[in-house]
Design a protein around this motif. Structure first.
Motif, mmCIF file in Angstrom:
data_model
loop_
_atom_site.group_PDB
_atom_site.id
_atom_site.type_symbol
_atom_site.label_atom_id
_atom_site.label_comp_id
_atom_site.label_asym_id
_atom_site.label_seq_id
_atom_site.Cartn_x
_atom_site.Cartn_y
_atom_site.Cartn_z
ATOM 1 N N LYS A 1 22.203 -27.817 70.410
ATOM 2 C CA LYS A 1 20.756 -27.959 70.663
ATOM 3 C C LYS A 1 19.982 -27.238 70.194
ATOM 4 C CE LYS A 1 22.415 -29.506 75.411
ATOM 5 N NZ LYS A 1 22.157 -29.574 76.606
ATOM 6 N N LEU B 1 17.125 -29.060 67.945
ATOM 7 C CA LEU B 1 15.990 -29.796 68.925
ATOM 8 C C LEU B 1 14.908 -28.990 69.352
ATOM 9 C CD1 LEU B 1 18.577 -31.730 71.274
ATOM 10 C CD2 LEU B 1 17.179 -32.752 69.353
ATOM 11 N N TRP C 1 13.020 -25.315 78.382
ATOM 12 C CA TRP C 1 14.189 -24.581 77.351
ATOM 13 C C TRP C 1 14.936 -23.624 77.972
ATOM 14 C CZ3 TRP C 1 17.083 -27.092 74.015
ATOM 15 C CH2 TRP C 1 16.514 -28.131 73.335
ATOM 16 N N THR D 1 17.300 -25.440 80.368
ATOM 17 C CA THR D 1 18.212 -25.727 79.546
ATOM 18 C C THR D 1 19.350 -24.773 79.197
ATOM 19 O OG1 THR D 1 17.128 -27.469 78.643
ATOM 20 C CG2 THR D 1 18.983 -26.746 77.206
#
Length: 103
Positions: A35, A38, A66, A69
């Motif tokens: 990730k 991204l 984030w 995440t």
């Protein structure tokens, strides 16, 4: 990171990172390296938008997204996330929406 990664058996525990672009990037590289591109692409877009609008709102939203995440991806102390979420509670009931079942 807010604290150094602590060792828990053979598996290192990833501590919750500070909510900065660099700390979140380092943590993401450890817990979900796929990730990272991204995050980097979104970071560039967000910083451009923040400069154009003269607002920190886009940066705050980016940091929150984030941080969430990383929190979801980082393994909790004592086991993988999926195993901990399925573990029964001491009263014998499973985890989840037990509060909703009482209503």
């Amino acid at each position: 990171m807010s604290a150094h990664a602590a060792e828990h058996g053979d598996e290192p525990t990833i501590e919750r990172p500070d909510r900065t672009i660099s700390a979140l990037g380092r943590a993401l590289a450890r817990v979900a390296p796929a990730k990272l591109p991204l995050l980097e692409a979104e970071r560039d877009e967000v910083l451009t938008l923040a400069a154009e609008t003269q607002s920190v709102g886009p940066v705050n939203g980016f940091l929150l997204r984030w941080a969430v995440t990383v929190e979801i991806e980082r393994p909790p102390p004592g086991g993988p996330p999926a195993a901990r979420s399925r573990a029964p509670r001491p009263d014998g009931h499973g985890r989840g929406n037990h509060a909703l079942r009482r209503a």
